[in-house]
Design a protein around this motif. Structure first.
Motif, PDB file in Angstrom:
ATOM      1  N   PRO A 100      12.375  14.960   9.359  1.00  0.00           N
ATOM      2  CA  PRO A 100      13.564  15.960   9.817  1.00  0.00           C
ATOM      3  C   PRO A 100      13.972  15.863  11.224  1.00  0.00           C
ATOM      4  O   PRO A 100      15.014  16.090  11.972  1.00  0.00           O
ATOM      5  N   TRP A 101      12.912  15.012  12.301  1.00  0.00           N
ATOM      6  CA  TRP A 101      13.344  14.878  13.668  1.00  0.00           C
ATOM      7  C   TRP A 101      14.291  13.604  13.826  1.00  0.00           C
ATOM      8  O   TRP A 101      14.270  13.358  15.047  1.00  0.00           O
ATOM      9  N   LEU A 102      14.511  12.886  12.983  1.00  0.00           N
ATOM     10  CA  LEU A 102      15.354  11.883  13.226  1.00  0.00           C
ATOM     11  C   LEU A 102      16.703  12.057  12.376  1.00  0.00           C
ATOM     12  O   LEU A 102      16.813  12.484  11.494  1.00  0.00           O
ATOM     13  N   THR A 103      17.835  11.393  12.991  1.00  0.00           N
ATOM     14  CA  THR A 103      18.878  11.570  12.627  1.00  0.00           C
ATOM     15  C   THR A 103      19.129  10.550  11.297  1.00  0.00           C
ATOM     16  O   THR A 103      18.178   9.753  11.010  1.00  0.00           O
ATOM     17  N   VAL A 104      20.264  10.618  10.788  1.00  0.00           N
ATOM     18  CA  VAL A 104      20.430   9.757   9.497  1.00  0.00           C
ATOM     19  C   VAL A 104      20.435   8.217   9.905  1.00  0.00           C
ATOM     20  O   VAL A 104      19.587   7.644   9.185  1.00  0.00           O
ATOM     21  N   ARG A 105      20.877   7.936  10.795  1.00  0.00           N
ATOM     22  CA  ARG A 105      20.949   6.347  11.245  1.00  0.00           C
ATOM     23  C   ARG A 105      19.444   5.907  11.705  1.00  0.00           C
ATOM     24  O   ARG A 105      18.950   5.160  11.451  1.00  0.00           O
ATOM     25  N   GLU A 106      18.756   6.970  12.468  1.00  0.00           N
ATOM     26  CA  GLU A 106      17.612   6.629  13.032  1.00  0.00           C
ATOM     27  C   GLU A 106      16.556   6.707  11.671  1.00  0.00           C
ATOM     28  O   GLU A 106      15.572   5.880  11.345  1.00  0.00           O
ATOM     29  N   ASN A 107      16.752   7.494  10.616  1.00  0.00           N
ATOM     30  CA  ASN A 107      15.978   7.411   9.265  1.00  0.00           C
ATOM     31  C   ASN A 107      16.293   6.093   8.682  1.00  0.00           C
ATOM     32  O   ASN A 107      15.061   5.631   8.059  1.00  0.00           O
ATOM     33  N   VAL A 108      17.528   5.763   8.524  1.00  0.00           N
ATOM     34  CA  VAL A 108      17.702   4.415   8.004  1.00  0.00           C
ATOM     35  C   VAL A 108      16.952   3.306   8.676  1.00  0.00           C
ATOM     36  O   VAL A 108      16.506   2.339   8.108  1.00  0.00           O
ATOM     37  N   TYR A 110      14.387   3.293  10.345  1.00  0.00           N
ATOM     38  CA  TYR A 110      12.913   3.741  10.700  1.00  0.00           C
ATOM     39  C   TYR A 110      12.214   2.376  10.244  1.00  0.00           C
ATOM     40  O   TYR A 110      11.080   1.962  10.917  1.00  0.00           O
ATOM     41  N   GLY A 111      12.111   1.969   8.867  1.00  0.00           N
ATOM     42  CA  GLY A 111      11.466   1.122   8.351  1.00  0.00           C
ATOM     43  C   GLY A 111      11.614  -0.382   9.094  1.00  0.00           C
ATOM     44  O   GLY A 111      10.660  -1.069   9.393  1.00  0.00           O
ATOM     45  N   LEU A 112      12.887  -0.521   9.758  1.00  0.00           N
ATOM     46  CA  LEU A 112      13.010  -1.900  10.217  1.00  0.00           C
ATOM     47  C   LEU A 112      12.412  -1.814  11.579  1.00  0.00           C
ATOM     48  O   LEU A 112      11.651  -2.945  12.162  1.00  0.00           O
ATOM     49  N   ARG A 113      12.269  -0.808  12.207  1.00  0.00           N
ATOM     50  CA  ARG A 113      11.661  -0.450  13.623  1.00  0.00           C
ATOM     51  C   ARG A 113      10.342  -0.982  13.423  1.00  0.00           C
ATOM     52  O   ARG A 113       9.780  -1.382  14.068  1.00  0.00           O
ATOM     53  N   ILE A 114       9.629  -0.277  12.318  1.00  0.00           N
ATOM     54  CA  ILE A 114       8.190  -0.614  12.314  1.00  0.00           C
ATOM     55  C   ILE A 114       7.796  -1.966  11.753  1.00  0.00           C
ATOM     56  O   ILE A 114       6.700  -2.451  12.245  1.00  0.00           O
ATOM     57  N   ASN A 115       8.815  -2.529  11.229  1.00  0.00           N
ATOM     58  CA  ASN A 115       8.763  -3.958  10.824  1.00  0.00           C
ATOM     59  C   ASN A 115       9.105  -5.012  12.011  1.00  0.00           C
ATOM     60  O   ASN A 115       8.929  -6.184  11.913  1.00  0.00           O
ATOM     61  N   GLY A 116       9.462  -4.340  12.893  1.00  0.00           N
ATOM     62  CA  GLY A 116       9.922  -5.176  14.167  1.00  0.00           C
ATOM     63  C   GLY A 116      11.152  -6.090  14.279  1.00  0.00           C
ATOM     64  O   GLY A 116      10.971  -7.149  14.906  1.00  0.00           O
ATOM     65  N   ASP A 117      12.174  -5.540  13.365  1.00  0.00           N
ATOM     66  CA  ASP A 117      13.536  -6.363  13.748  1.00  0.00           C
ATOM     67  C   ASP A 117      14.027  -6.438  14.818  1.00  0.00           C
ATOM     68  O   ASP A 117      13.794  -5.309  15.514  1.00  0.00           O
ATOM     69  N   VAL A 118      14.710  -7.384  15.435  1.00  0.00           N
ATOM     70  CA  VAL A 118      15.353  -7.263  16.585  1.00  0.00           C
ATOM     71  C   VAL A 118      16.378  -6.344  16.488  1.00  0.00           C
ATOM     72  O   VAL A 118      17.352  -6.197  15.349  1.00  0.00           O
ATOM     73  N   SER A 119      16.962  -5.844  17.600  1.00  0.00           N
ATOM     74  CA  SER A 119      17.927  -4.790  17.555  1.00  0.00           C
ATOM     75  C   SER A 119      19.263  -4.779  17.064  1.00  0.00           C
ATOM     76  O   SER A 119      19.832  -3.995  16.166  1.00  0.00           O
ATOM     77  N   ALA A 139      26.567   9.813  10.060  1.00  0.00           N
ATOM     78  CA  ALA A 139      25.266   8.972  10.471  1.00  0.00           C
ATOM     79  C   ALA A 139      24.624   9.513  11.626  1.00  0.00           C
ATOM     80  O   ALA A 139      23.484   9.412  11.854  1.00  0.00           O
ATOM     81  N   ASN A 140      25.203  10.772  12.345  1.00  0.00           N
ATOM     82  CA  ASN A 140      24.508  11.066  13.366  1.00  0.00           C
ATOM     83  C   ASN A 140      24.162  12.344  13.102  1.00  0.00           C
ATOM     84  O   ASN A 140      23.299  13.194  14.186  1.00  0.00           O
ATOM     85  N   ALA A 141      24.134  13.087  11.888  1.00  0.00           N
ATOM     86  CA  ALA A 141      23.629  14.367  11.786  1.00  0.00           C
ATOM     87  C   ALA A 141      21.967  14.273  11.303  1.00  0.00           C
ATOM     88  O   ALA A 141      21.438  13.278  11.280  1.00  0.00           O
ATOM     89  N   ARG A 158      17.730   3.637   3.411  1.00  0.00           N
ATOM     90  CA  ARG A 158      16.405   3.249   4.120  1.00  0.00           C
ATOM     91  C   ARG A 158      15.812   2.185   3.264  1.00  0.00           C
ATOM     92  O   ARG A 158      15.399   1.172   3.960  1.00  0.00           O
ATOM     93  N   ALA A 159      15.714   2.369   2.233  1.00  0.00           N
ATOM     94  CA  ALA A 159      14.998   1.168   1.113  1.00  0.00           C
ATOM     95  C   ALA A 159      15.847   0.044   1.165  1.00  0.00           C
ATOM     96  O   ALA A 159      15.305  -1.156   1.132  1.00  0.00           O
ATOM     97  N   LEU A 160      17.330   0.096   1.066  1.00  0.00           N
ATOM     98  CA  LEU A 160      18.175  -1.036   1.163  1.00  0.00           C
ATOM     99  C   LEU A 160      18.032  -1.656   2.414  1.00  0.00           C
ATOM    100  O   LEU A 160      18.067  -2.837   2.516  1.00  0.00           O
TER     101      LEU A 160
END
Ligand code: ADP
Ligand code: MG
Length: 269
Positions: A100-108, A110-119, A139-141, A158-160
């Motif tokens: 709930p504390w992340l936007t739609v884009r940040e939620n999507v 999220y998995g990539l961030r913890i898996n260390g993909d380059v930005s 996307a920013n909601a 997010r899964a995709l």
């Protein structure tokens, strides 16, 4: 384009369940949830696990995800034994799961961030899948600003975005109202076709199974066993994009009747 055909013929590719069984400790004796289950899922195939409540669909999916260990037999993905959860097997659960504390884009993302993909790569991937599930406008909601159907699209995107080799879904639309559910099924059909994904999806919804599946593994209960494997022709028929088109296809009602009859026989046990 011969290479993909050769790949599909390679028997080490895809998912294989061989003599798969699972028992749980019960009050008096072991409860055999699943017994001697055999099926294979080729790359880019959509496999539906269908059957009455309690026949072991979720148990099989959880073993594929690596969340449960088989009591008997084996599960392999591309020739390798599945022993624990892995990013290559992405799971979408029925309940709505996003932060709930992340936007739609940040939620999507999220998995990539913890898996260390380059930005840079991450942003392209994230926006691509946000667009694929029709969430660009929001996307920013924040999640609380979205409807249930939109939240489930966030979970799907997010899964995709993690590009799983195998997407696993356990009744992902079970909590949605009928109309939203149909929108999501049509959306998923178009995403699966575009991304050419390999999917294993649990459902007890016959229409959903027929719309999305290349293969339906129908399970009987107590213990869960494969009763029949069906091959509906609809997923790869691009003239079908909506529910109405599915239902007016000449082969639809025959297949639906056959499966409903099997469901009834199983339910009466
Ligand atoms: P489905 O998803 O098809 O409704 P499940 O896979 O959830 O079925 O359950 C299959 C059978 O296994 C049921 O009889 C259920 O009670 C039993 N079962 C599932 N998980 C457990 C568990 N963790 N402990 C004990 N029994 C379980
Ligand atoms: Mg279940």
């Amino acid at each position: 384009m011969t290479a993909p055909e050769i790949a599909i013929k390679d028997l080490t590719l895809g998912l294989k369940a061989e003599r798969l069984g699972k028992s749980f400790p019960g009050r008096d004796a072991q409860v055999i949830a699943v017994s001697d289950v055999n099926f294979a899922v080729a790359p880019r195939e959509v496999c539906i696990l269908l059957g009455p409540s309690g026949c072991g669909k979720s148990t099989i999916l959880r073993m594929i995800a690596g969340l449960e260990t088989p009591s008997e037999g084996s599960l392999t993905l591309n020739g390798e034994l599945i022993t624990k959860p892995n990013r290559e097997r992405g799971m979408v659960f029925q309940g709505y799961t996003s932060f709930p504390w992340l936007t739609v884009r940040e939620n999507v993302a999220y998995g990539l961030r913890i898996n260390g993909d380059v930005s840079a790569m991450r942003e392209g991937t994230v926006d691509h899948f946000i667009e694929q599930v029709g969430l660009t406008r929001v996307a920013n909601a924040w999640p609380h600003e979205l409807s249930g159907g939109m939240r489930q699209r966030v979970a799907l995107a997010r899964a995709l975005a993690n590009s799983p080799k195998l997407l696993l879904m356990d009744e992902p639309f079970g909590a949605l109202d009928a109309e939203t559910r149909w929108q999501m099924q049509e959306l998923l059909l178009s995403v699966i076709r575009k991304e050419r994904m390999t999917v294993i999806m649990v459902t007890h919804d016959v229409e959903e199974a027929l719309l999305l599946g290349d293969k339906i593994v129908f399970l009987s209960s107590h213990p869960g066993r494969v009763k029949e494997i069906l091959h509906p022709p609809f997923k790869n028929d691009t003239s079908i994009t909506t529910r109405e088109e599915l239902r007016s296809h000449p082969e639809y009602s025959m297949m639906e009747t056959k499966i409903l009859k099997m469901m009834r026989e199983e339910g009466n046990h």
